[in-house]
Design a protein around this motif. Structure first.
Motif, PDB file in Angstrom:
ATOM      1  N   GLU A 147      -6.551  12.341  -1.230  1.00 56.49           N
ATOM      2  CA  GLU A 147      -6.488  10.933  -0.863  1.00 56.49           C
ATOM      3  C   GLU A 147      -5.110  10.350  -1.184  1.00 56.49           C
ATOM      4  OE1 GLU A 147      -9.632   8.772  -2.698  1.00 56.49           O
ATOM      5  OE2 GLU A 147      -8.748   6.832  -2.223  1.00 56.49           O
ATOM      6  N   ASP A 148      -4.615  10.626  -2.388  1.00 58.79           N
ATOM      7  CA  ASP A 148      -3.326  10.074  -2.795  1.00 58.79           C
ATOM      8  C   ASP A 148      -2.185  10.646  -1.970  1.00 58.79           C
ATOM      9  OD1 ASP A 148      -4.727   8.736  -4.605  1.00 58.79           O
ATOM     10  OD2 ASP A 148      -3.951   9.739  -6.386  1.00 58.79           O
ATOM     11  N   PRO A 153      -6.165   8.913   6.099  1.00 54.51           N
ATOM     12  CA  PRO A 153      -5.955   8.212   7.377  1.00 54.51           C
ATOM     13  C   PRO A 153      -5.785   9.181   8.544  1.00 54.51           C
ATOM     14  CG  PRO A 153      -4.463   7.384   5.717  1.00 54.51           C
ATOM     15  CD  PRO A 153      -5.151   8.543   5.112  1.00 54.51           C
ATOM     16  N   ILE A 192     -13.450  -4.404   6.312  1.00 55.12           N
ATOM     17  CA  ILE A 192     -12.199  -4.329   7.074  1.00 55.12           C
ATOM     18  C   ILE A 192     -12.472  -4.386   8.576  1.00 55.12           C
ATOM     19  CG2 ILE A 192     -10.873  -3.104   5.317  1.00 55.12           C
ATOM     20  CD1 ILE A 192     -11.398  -0.517   6.810  1.00 55.12           C
TER      21      ILE A 192
ATOM     22  N   PRO B  36      -1.917  -4.009   4.265  1.00 54.65           N
ATOM     23  CA  PRO B  36      -2.582  -2.878   3.633  1.00 54.65           C
ATOM     24  C   PRO B  36      -1.589  -1.766   3.298  1.00 54.65           C
ATOM     25  CG  PRO B  36      -3.745  -3.555   5.616  1.00 54.65           C
ATOM     26  CD  PRO B  36      -2.461  -4.301   5.588  1.00 54.65           C
ATOM     27  N   ASN B  37      -1.862  -1.067   2.229  1.00 57.05           N
ATOM     28  CA  ASN B  37      -1.068   0.106   1.858  1.00 57.05           C
ATOM     29  C   ASN B  37       0.409  -0.183   1.613  1.00 57.05           C
ATOM     30  OD1 ASN B  37      -1.526   2.825   1.188  1.00 57.05           O
ATOM     31  ND2 ASN B  37      -0.398   3.487   2.990  1.00 57.05           N
ATOM     32  N   VAL B  54      -5.630   3.810  -6.928  1.00 57.65           N
ATOM     33  CA  VAL B  54      -4.789   3.453  -5.801  1.00 57.65           C
ATOM     34  C   VAL B  54      -4.924   4.540  -4.762  1.00 57.65           C
ATOM     35  CG1 VAL B  54      -2.458   2.938  -5.092  1.00 57.65           C
ATOM     36  CG2 VAL B  54      -3.157   2.496  -7.439  1.00 57.65           C
ATOM     37  N   GLY B  55      -5.263   4.200  -3.554  1.00 60.02           N
ATOM     38  CA  GLY B  55      -5.350   5.226  -2.523  1.00 60.02           C
ATOM     39  C   GLY B  55      -4.168   5.116  -1.599  1.00 60.02           C
ATOM     40  N   ASN B  56      -3.798   6.218  -0.990  1.00 58.48           N
ATOM     41  CA  ASN B  56      -2.713   6.145  -0.026  1.00 58.48           C
ATOM     42  C   ASN B  56      -3.306   5.951   1.359  1.00 58.48           C
ATOM     43  OD1 ASN B  56      -0.365   6.341   1.399  1.00 58.48           O
ATOM     44  ND2 ASN B  56      -0.075   8.525   1.075  1.00 58.48           N
ATOM     45  N   TRP B  57      -3.990   4.853   1.554  1.00 57.97           N
ATOM     46  CA  TRP B  57      -4.466   4.532   2.888  1.00 57.97           C
ATOM     47  C   TRP B  57      -4.802   3.062   2.984  1.00 57.97           C
ATOM     48  CZ3 TRP B  57     -10.117   4.103   3.385  1.00 57.97           C
ATOM     49  CH2 TRP B  57     -10.795   4.481   2.244  1.00 57.97           C
ATOM     50  N   PRO B  58      -4.604   2.514   4.181  1.00 56.16           N
ATOM     51  CA  PRO B  58      -4.817   1.089   4.340  1.00 56.16           C
ATOM     52  C   PRO B  58      -6.290   0.744   4.230  1.00 56.16           C
ATOM     53  CG  PRO B  58      -4.285   2.099   6.452  1.00 56.16           C
ATOM     54  CD  PRO B  58      -4.146   3.157   5.417  1.00 56.16           C
ATOM     55  N   GLY B  59      -6.591  -0.348   3.530  1.00 52.95           N
ATOM     56  CA  GLY B  59      -7.974  -0.805   3.469  1.00 52.95           C
ATOM     57  C   GLY B  59      -8.697  -0.364   2.222  1.00 52.95           C
ATOM     58  N   LYS B  60      -7.950   0.172   1.265  1.00 54.90           N
ATOM     59  CA  LYS B  60      -8.581   0.666   0.041  1.00 54.90           C
ATOM     60  C   LYS B  60      -9.198  -0.492  -0.763  1.00 54.90           C
ATOM     61  CE  LYS B  60      -9.433   3.279  -3.482  1.00 54.90           C
ATOM     62  NZ  LYS B  60     -10.070   4.548  -3.622  1.00 54.90           N
ATOM     63  N   VAL B  62     -10.911  -3.902  -0.802  1.00 55.98           N
ATOM     64  CA  VAL B  62     -11.523  -4.970  -0.016  1.00 55.98           C
ATOM     65  C   VAL B  62     -12.107  -6.047  -0.917  1.00 55.98           C
ATOM     66  CG1 VAL B  62     -12.029  -3.748   2.099  1.00 55.98           C
ATOM     67  CG2 VAL B  62     -13.635  -3.650   0.230  1.00 55.98           C
ATOM     68  N   TYR B  85      -3.103  -7.600   7.696  1.00 59.59           N
ATOM     69  CA  TYR B  85      -1.926  -7.635   8.554  1.00 59.59           C
ATOM     70  C   TYR B  85      -1.586  -9.061   8.946  1.00 59.59           C
ATOM     71  CZ  TYR B  85      -2.297  -2.620   8.933  1.00 59.59           C
ATOM     72  OH  TYR B  85      -2.343  -1.292   8.620  1.00 59.59           O
ATOM     73  N   ASP B  93     -12.308  -9.561   5.332  1.00 58.64           N
ATOM     74  CA  ASP B  93     -11.278  -9.357   4.314  1.00 58.64           C
ATOM     75  C   ASP B  93     -10.117 -10.344   4.485  1.00 58.64           C
ATOM     76  OD1 ASP B  93     -10.736  -8.067   6.673  1.00 58.64           O
ATOM     77  OD2 ASP B  93      -9.587  -6.442   5.746  1.00 58.64           O
ATOM     78  N   ASP B 114       6.364  -3.781   2.430  1.00 59.66           N
ATOM     79  CA  ASP B 114       6.786  -2.390   2.483  1.00 59.66           C
ATOM     80  C   ASP B 114       8.208  -2.367   3.036  1.00 59.66           C
ATOM     81  OD1 ASP B 114       7.305   0.213   3.153  1.00 59.66           O
ATOM     82  OD2 ASP B 114       5.367   0.570   4.119  1.00 59.66           O
TER      83      ASP B 114
END
Lengths: 464, 260
Positions: A147-148, A153, A192, B36-37, B54-60, B62, B85, B93, B114
């Motif tokens: 995930e990290d 995605p 979302i 996001p992200n 912390v995730g590396n993706w948008p929307g983590k 909410v 956005y 959200d 970013d």
């Protein structure tokens, strides 16, 4: 007040072009102007990210790469957890349980009290820990690293076309990824999605993303039963592929059920969205290990323990309190056996799933306790304790529980498809504020689970 | 009330309670907004010492996370808003983020950007500036931007936006002290007032919102973001209409609206 609204209405009617378009245009135009002035050098795309994406999001290689990555994660989990699981079983069940029993005897506990505490609460908890802790301690950090790194995605990207076909929102893939950790969290993450229709689809189907509580069940049943059909040496790989296969089946189910819902109860077109693919980032391994240990492993384990102790209490009680000529557990199990056997499971499994409504984590320990208690094999009474090495568990289930390969396969399917746990059901109600949709989200998976299991059982018996 | 009470920086406490934010022992409230992200949660962790995953993706994120930090003895409550956005659409959200900025009236809003996608991120900054002038822009992921050869002039950006701009890298802790200085300055009103850039939407819209704004000012004399509300009314935004109808928009101003 109404003047104001009427005035706004009037002014809106006089607009040549939709306001939203004009506003968005103005904002993005302005943003471009400002960023052009501030940027001295626009830089270049990251070479590594681009090269990795050529593989991970490729039409040809995307899916095989995905399967390979996940199979690897499962394989490491299965191989890695064998030894610690056996050690914990030996320690907590093999040594700890008789020791506690002796202690209770020495303290002069009446039989029912030591039964409730030691054979009920303690044993259930000890089994949960030895069965669940090792796979969780390996699987969660690995998944978190993935995930990290930024891979999730890409999964959503690969699945986007399928979700579009199903009439669901593209972001549904992201909420599904969240559900692979915990369905309650997955349901919350559907915020979302802006369209209420697509959000409901995402909520109802989140159940088919296998959650923390179910991974250990799948891993255990796959290694104990399915893998034994494979030649020695390839067994752990076969188990890993089985777990991976069930997960993929879950994704396929998600898409098919979404398609079904958007064609019937929740009609409509899929709305478009932009999915951002962040650059791959090297995960910070030590920090990830620490966080996922605390956040996920210990939290899930704690939940399992908190749920297992009362479940152990309940199971011991219903196994030892008789009504008429048999125990309550026997009444329940015998009563559910016809249905259970018809769908290729058995009464014990169905009772275990009722006990495990609060938490899927305790399904396997509940099945074991019920099977052994009902078998009246005298195992527990004679003080011969299971140390929970794999062979013994398998033997116990086959000899005393009457398990066949069909039971194992259908348990995998039932675990994947059945109703969400009570926490998730509450979350669904909180998010939808609708009894109707909460009921649909609870009963639709349950009905699907019974139907699929019954079909598999019928076909299996026809050819078996 | 919030206008009358200049010494206490925290605006209406009741408003924060609506969002489940306890401000009883905080001197100021800071909100983290951003696409996001962009690393909002990383920054949140860096500031609070908490360890939200912390995730590396948008929307983590909410659900808003709440933590706290101190600058020179002053206690700040930090609220991590869901990444969005824009503030234009009506997904749940985005509504959470927008309502918090609108009704919570944080003392400072840090918009995390970013550095590698400045243009898209600035679109959100501009929308936040329409709601509140008390903004600090944190340009995050500077280390990543540098690796990609991106160079940006944050002073130029600050001049254009009219609010402080601080380049940071939350992952490695770069620029955090400067960010804290900026947050302190804005929340205490030290730098005088920020002079946020105003968006102009072209003659057609500007003409259309003018009478609405005038009417709004007549009915709600102390409404702070009349321009923003007028735009939403013109758009027919159902939630703003409801809030006006129920009088909850009055909370922003603490003025008593006319009976419906």
């Amino acid at each position: 007040m109404s003047d104001l609204l009427m005035l706004a209405e009037q002014q809106r009617a006089g607009l040549q072009r939709p306001l939203r378009d004009q506003v968005a245009e103005a904002i993005f135009g302005e943003a471009t102007t400002i960023s052009d002035r501030a940027l001295r050098n626009r830089g270049r795309a990251l070479a590594l990210t681009q090269r990795l994406d050529d593989i991970f999001t490729s039409r040809i290689w995307g899916f095989p790469a995905m399967a390979l990555l996940f199979a690897m994660v499962f394989w490491i989990t299965i191989v890695g957890s064998n030894v610690p699981s056996a050690m914990l079983g030996e320690l907590l069940v093999g040594k700890g349980h008789p020791w506690l029993r002796d202690l209770a005897n020495a303290a002069g506990f009446p039989w029912w009290l030591s039964g409730l505490l030691v054979d009920g609460m303690y044993l259930a908890t000890a089994w949960v820990i030895s069965v669940m802790l090792p796979p969780m301690a390996i699987f969660f950090p690995l998944f978190t690293l993935l995930e990290d790194f930024g891979y999730l995605p890409r999964v959503a990207f690969n699945l986007d076309r399928a979700f579009k076909w199903s009439g669901g929102h593209g972001k549904q893939a992201l909420t599904m990824m969240m559900g692979f950790g915990c369905n309650a969290a997955g349901v919350t993450s559907t915020r979302i999605i802006d369209s209420p229709r697509e959000r409901l689809i995402a909520i109802i189907t989140n159940n088919f993303a296998i959650c923390n509580g179910r991974w250990p069940t799948l891993i255990l049943v796959s290694s104990l039963f399915v893998a034994t059909m494979a030649p020695t040496g390839t067994q752990s790989m076969v188990a890993a592929l089985t777990v991976g296969g069930v997960a993929v089946l879950g994704i396929i189910t998600t898409i098919l059920v979404s398609k079904l819902l958007s064609g019937t109860l929740l009609k409509g077109e899929a709305s478009s969205f932009t999915l951002e693919l962040p650059p791959y980032r090297p995960p910070r391994i030590l920090q990830t290990l620490a966080t996922s240990m605390i956040d996920r492993t210990l939290k899930v384990l704690w939940r399992a323990i908190v749920m297992a102790a009362p479940a152990g209490l309940v199971i011991w009680t219903i196994s030892n309190v008789s009504v008429g000529d048999q125990t309550i557990a026997a009444w329940l199990v015998n009563g559910l056996d016809p249905v259970g056997l018809f769908v290729g499971l058995n009464g014990v499994i169905l009772v275990a799933y009722i006990v495990a409504i609060p938490a899927n984590e305790i399904v396997i320990p509940s099945i074991l306790m019920l099977t052994l208690n009902l078998a009246k094999s005298g195992l527990a009474q004679q003080g011969v304790m299971l140390e929970l090495d794999d062979q013994q568990v398998r033997d116990a289930l086959v000899t005393h529980g009457g398990w066949t390969m069909l039971t194992a396969v259908n348990l995998l399917l039932f675990s994947l498809l059945h109703n969400p746990c009570s926490t998730t059901i509450m979350t669904i109600y909180k998010e939808t504020r609708s009894v109707k949709w909460t009921t649909v989200a609870t009963l639709l998976p349950l009905a699907l689970a019974f139907t699929v299991c019954a079909l598999v059982a019928i076909i299996w018996r026809m050819f078996g | 009330m919030s206008d009358a009470c200049d010494s206490c920086v925290v605006g209406g406490k009741a408003d924060f309670q609506r969002f489940g934010v306890d401000v009883s022992d905080a001197d100021a409230v800071v909100a983290l907004a951003g696409n996001p992200n962009t690393g909002k949660t990383t920054l949140f962790n860096a500031l609070t010492g908490l360890r939200m995953h912390v995730g590396n993706w948008p929307g983590k994120t909410v659900v808003q996370a709440i933590g706290g930090f101190k600058i020179r003895g002053r206690k700040y409550r930090l609220v991590d808003l869901p990444g969005t956005y824009s503030l234009l659409s009506n997904s749940p959200d985005e509504e959470v983020a927008r309502d918090f900025l609108l009704f919570g009236e944080p003392d400072t809003t840090v918009v995390v950007c970013d550095a590698t996608a400045l243009e898209r991120n600035l679109a959100l900054v501009l929308q936040v500036l329409e709601i509140t002038p008390r903004v600090v822009v944190a340009i995050n992921l500077m280390d990543e931007a540098r690796k990609r050869g991106i160079e940006l002039d944050h002073r130029e950006l600050a001049r254009d936006l009219g609010v402080p701009v601080v380049p940071i890298s939350a992952r490695i802790g770069l620029g955090i002290p400067s960010l804290l200085d900026a947050v302190e300055a804005v929340s205490m009103g030290k730098q005088g007032r920020t002079t946020p850039r105003e968006m102009h939407y072209g003659p057609e819209i500007e003409t259309a919102i003018k009478p609405i704004m005038e009417q709004l000012r007549r009915e709600y004399p102390s409404l702070k973001n009349a321009r923003w509300v007028a735009l939403r009314l013109l758009e027919g935004d159902p939630s703003v209409l409801n809030e006006l109808r129920e009088g909850t928009l009055g909370l922003t101003t603490h003025a008593v609206g006319p009976e419906v």
